[in-house]
Write an enzyme that holds these catalytic residues in place. Structure first.
Site, PDB file in Angstrom:
ATOM      1  N   SER A  73       0.839  -1.210   0.000  1.00  0.00           N
ATOM      2  CA  SER A  73       0.000   0.000   0.000  1.00  0.00           C
ATOM      3  C   SER A  73       0.869   1.255   0.000  1.00  0.00           C
ATOM      4  O   SER A  73       0.599   2.217  -0.727  1.00  0.00           O
ATOM      5  CB  SER A  73      -0.887   0.019   1.244  1.00  0.00           C
ATOM      6  OG  SER A  73      -1.812  -1.023   1.183  1.00  0.00           O
ATOM      7  N   ARG A 115     -13.376  -7.080 -11.173  1.00  0.00           N
ATOM      8  CA  ARG A 115     -13.621  -6.355  -9.908  1.00  0.00           C
ATOM      9  C   ARG A 115     -14.399  -5.061 -10.146  1.00  0.00           C
ATOM     10  O   ARG A 115     -14.173  -4.365 -11.130  1.00  0.00           O
ATOM     11  CB  ARG A 115     -12.282  -6.065  -9.218  1.00  0.00           C
ATOM     12  CG  ARG A 115     -11.563  -7.351  -8.862  1.00  0.00           C
ATOM     13  CD  ARG A 115     -10.258  -7.102  -8.185  1.00  0.00           C
ATOM     14  NE  ARG A 115     -10.420  -6.571  -6.846  1.00  0.00           N
ATOM     15  CZ  ARG A 115      -9.394  -6.225  -6.067  1.00  0.00           C
ATOM     16  NH1 ARG A 115      -8.157  -6.346  -6.518  1.00  0.00           N
ATOM     17  NH2 ARG A 115      -9.602  -5.767  -4.862  1.00  0.00           N
ATOM     18  N   SER A 170     -13.572   0.924   2.443  1.00  0.00           N
ATOM     19  CA  SER A 170     -12.477   0.726   1.494  1.00  0.00           C
ATOM     20  C   SER A 170     -11.518   1.904   1.506  1.00  0.00           C
ATOM     21  O   SER A 170     -11.918   3.045   1.237  1.00  0.00           O
ATOM     22  CB  SER A 170     -13.044   0.540   0.085  1.00  0.00           C
ATOM     23  OG  SER A 170     -12.035   0.770  -0.876  1.00  0.00           O
ATOM     24  N   ASP A 204      -6.939  -8.025   4.470  1.00  0.00           N
ATOM     25  CA  ASP A 204      -6.219  -8.956   3.586  1.00  0.00           C
ATOM     26  C   ASP A 204      -5.755 -10.215   4.323  1.00  0.00           C
ATOM     27  O   ASP A 204      -5.162 -11.104   3.705  1.00  0.00           O
ATOM     28  CB  ASP A 204      -5.015  -8.259   2.955  1.00  0.00           C
ATOM     29  CG  ASP A 204      -5.457  -7.194   1.954  1.00  0.00           C
ATOM     30  OD1 ASP A 204      -6.561  -7.324   1.383  1.00  0.00           O
ATOM     31  OD2 ASP A 204      -4.703  -6.222   1.748  1.00  0.00           O
ATOM     32  N   ARG A 207      -3.016 -14.169  -2.067  1.00  0.00           N
ATOM     33  CA  ARG A 207      -3.157 -14.436  -0.627  1.00  0.00           C
ATOM     34  C   ARG A 207      -3.788 -15.811  -0.371  1.00  0.00           C
ATOM     35  O   ARG A 207      -3.512 -16.458   0.637  1.00  0.00           O
ATOM     36  CB  ARG A 207      -3.933 -13.313   0.059  1.00  0.00           C
ATOM     37  CG  ARG A 207      -3.224 -11.968  -0.116  1.00  0.00           C
ATOM     38  CD  ARG A 207      -3.524 -10.946   0.931  1.00  0.00           C
ATOM     39  NE  ARG A 207      -3.108  -9.635   0.456  1.00  0.00           N
ATOM     40  CZ  ARG A 207      -1.871  -9.133   0.551  1.00  0.00           C
ATOM     41  NH1 ARG A 207      -0.907  -9.841   1.112  1.00  0.00           N
ATOM     42  NH2 ARG A 207      -1.592  -7.936   0.095  1.00  0.00           N
TER      43      ARG A 207
HETATM   44  C1  S3P Z   1      -5.580  -1.355  -0.010  1.00  0.00           C
HETATM   45  C2  S3P Z   1      -6.833  -1.379   0.521  1.00  0.00           C
HETATM   46  C3  S3P Z   1      -7.611  -2.621   0.702  1.00  0.00           C
HETATM   47  C4  S3P Z   1      -6.735  -3.865   0.597  1.00  0.00           C
HETATM   48  C5  S3P Z   1      -5.778  -3.787  -0.545  1.00  0.00           C
HETATM   49  C6  S3P Z   1      -4.866  -2.580  -0.395  1.00  0.00           C
HETATM   50  C7  S3P Z   1      -4.910  -0.056  -0.172  1.00  0.00           C
HETATM   51  O1  S3P Z   1      -8.582  -2.683  -0.319  1.00  0.00           O
HETATM   52  O2  S3P Z   1      -7.529  -5.014   0.482  1.00  0.00           O
HETATM   53  O3  S3P Z   1      -4.986  -4.949  -0.610  1.00  0.00           O
HETATM   54  O4  S3P Z   1      -3.695  -0.024  -0.393  1.00  0.00           O
HETATM   55  O5  S3P Z   1      -5.600   0.965  -0.064  1.00  0.00           O
HETATM   56  P1  S3P Z   1      -9.999  -1.955  -0.137  1.00  0.00           P
HETATM   57  O6  S3P Z   1      -9.766  -0.514  -0.087  1.00  0.00           O
HETATM   58  O7  S3P Z   1     -10.814  -2.338  -1.341  1.00  0.00           O
HETATM   59  O8  S3P Z   1     -10.561  -2.519   1.127  1.00  0.00           O
END
Ligand code: S3P
Length: 448
Positions: free
Chosen positions: A32, A129, A175, A327, A401
């Site tokens: 991230s 998605r 999210s 995750d 994962r």
């Molecule tokens: C992430 C947010 C999450 C996570 C993804 C990374 C990010 O997704 O599952 O692996 O870096 O902002 P969501 O925002 O859809 O929950």
């Protein structure tokens, strides 16, 4: 999708019972934070330097897209990158984000605030998605889009706003990607935007925007928060040190807990409070995880972890914790299979829209390996066993994962566990196999 079907180059791997796993496990940079470092660097005036960058397929896809939008990204050594920001221009060709949900959605946000147009696409997993959750809110700033059907599946054409308007918006889904996309769009709006969210999702965008000179404040609002951002101020280049990814550390942590005699050290892991739901849960399950030398690095909390084999017990994980470990449910389900009693994980609806329908993939993987579980109303219950049978083949559905979680199961189950494809592990953890083998994990290639 049948096992491996979506990937003609699929490579299966089998994990078998290991003797004690021992040693140092250095996980790569946080995905991230790596994504955000490149994106903000590409938007900012001046030269951003990044160290500890995760050089995985997802991050490299984002780097390619940012180059196509006009930024200059140079790799200077392992994990060391220099990013020269630019005023982005309409790219000549579609931007291909591979499997990267975060890269594509955050770049959509940034593009939405600019008077440019871009086509976003990706592989079979990303094309399935929902993008509407990001694109619909972005229309409030003045952007327009065309995608496939009500979920706005890729390929998506996004027309950024000719002159972005500030917004006041309540994000309905838990999210961080949606929140972050709106913040990046609002950077170019003419005025103050207010973005609220009922859940406390990861806050790396907010922190990094502040480090890049944005005028941003975060206040609590009920159980959630409201972020106030002043638009129209160009970001300024910064130096970013990327900490090690707790979501990648999770696989070695659980392997250390379930393989008898293990002791593994994981130095300098990101311990941002919004990312440590798994550690908190494992500690409640009775895990022997020591956290030492807590410190700040690159504006984030980090610490050294040591994990030792432990008899775990089942717990109930409340829905409010989901954003801080979103995750990590596949690997928690594996830990739960080895625990005494049952583990209940609540509020998992977001798992349906990850790289795969993760709830379905977890259920199928557990069933294939003789572990009883059930799922209703987006709650998952896993019944732990003194001896996990294993012996199954797990369909990974292009989901890294799922692959790493069930390989972890095979290290401690009675019979080996096979996963139908491991090539996609490179999206988040390029040297996973080598690093696991160095601890003593037994991972064997499978002839098709
Ligand atoms: C992430 C947010 C999450 C996570 C993804 C990374 C990010 O997704 O599952 O692996 O870096 O902002 P969501 O925002 O859809 O929950």
């Amino acid at each position: 999708m049948r096992p491996g079907q979506a990937n003609p180059d699929a490579r299966a791997l089998r994990a078998r019972k290991a003797s004690a796993l021992k040693g140092l496990f250095e996980v790569p940079g946080d995905k991230s934070i790596s994504q955000r470092a490149l994106i903000l660097g590409a938007m900012a005036a001046g030269e951003t330097t990044v160290t500890g960058l995760l050089e995985s397929e997802d991050v490299l896809s984002t780097a390619g897209a940012l180059r196509a939008l006009g930024a200059v990204l140079v790799r200077e050594g392992a994990g060391a990158w220099r990013v020269t920001g630019a005023c982005w221009t309409t790219p000549a060709a579609p931007l291909d984000f591979g499997k990267s949900g975060t890269g594509s959605r955050l770049v959509m946000g940034a593009v939405a605030g600019m008077p440019i147009r871009a086509i976003f696409t990706g592989d079979a997993s990303l094309r399935s998605r929902p993008m509407a959750r990001v694109l619909e809110p972005l229309t409030q700033l003045g952007a327009r889009f065309e995608g496939d059907g009500p979920k706005a599946l890729m390929p998506v054409t996004l027309h950024g706003a000719a002159s972005a308007k500030p917004i006041t918006y309540q994000v309905r889904v838990a999210s961080a990607q949606v929140k972050s996309a709106l913040l990046l769009a609002a950077l170019n709006a003419d005025g103050i935007s207010r973005i609220s969210q009922a859940a406390l999702t990861r806050d790396h965008t907010e922190k990094m925007l502040s480090a890049f000179g944005a005028k941003i404040t975060v206040g609590s609002a009920g159980q959630g928060e409201t972020i106030v951002l002043q638009g129209g101020i160009r970001l300024k280049a910064a130096q970013v040190e990327v900490p090690r990814d707790p979501s990648s550390a999770a696989f070695a942590l659980v392997a250390g807990l379930i393989v008898p005699g293990s002791e593994i050290s994981l130095p300098a892991i990101l311990l941002n409070p919004r990312r440590i739901g798994l550690i908190q849960t494992l500690l409640e399950m009775g895990a022997d995880i020591q956290i030492t030398d807590r410190r700040i690095s690159g504006g984030e909390e980090i610490g050294d972890l040591t994990v030792r084999h432990s008899q775990l017990k089942g717990v109930t994980v409340p829905a409010e914790r989901a954003p801080s470990m979103i995750d990590e449910y596949p690997i928690l389900a594996v830990a739960a299979a080895f625990a005494r009693g049952q583990t209940v994980m609540m509020g998992l609806e977001e798992l349906r829209v990850k790289e795969s329908d993760r709830l379905a993939a977890i259920m199928a993987g557990l069933a294939a390996n003789g572990v009883e579980a059930d799922e209703s109303d987006n709650n998952l219950t896993v019944r732990g066993m003194p001896k996990v049978p294993g012996g199954g083949t797990v369909a990974t559905h292009l989901d890294h994962r799922i692959a790493m979680s069930f390989l972890t199961m095979g290290l401690a189950s009675e019979n080996p566990v096979t996963v139908d494809d491991v090539t996609m592990i490179a999206t988040s953890f390029p040297d996973y196999e080598g690093k696991m083998r160095a601890l003593g994990a037994v991972l064997e290639g499978v002839k098709s």
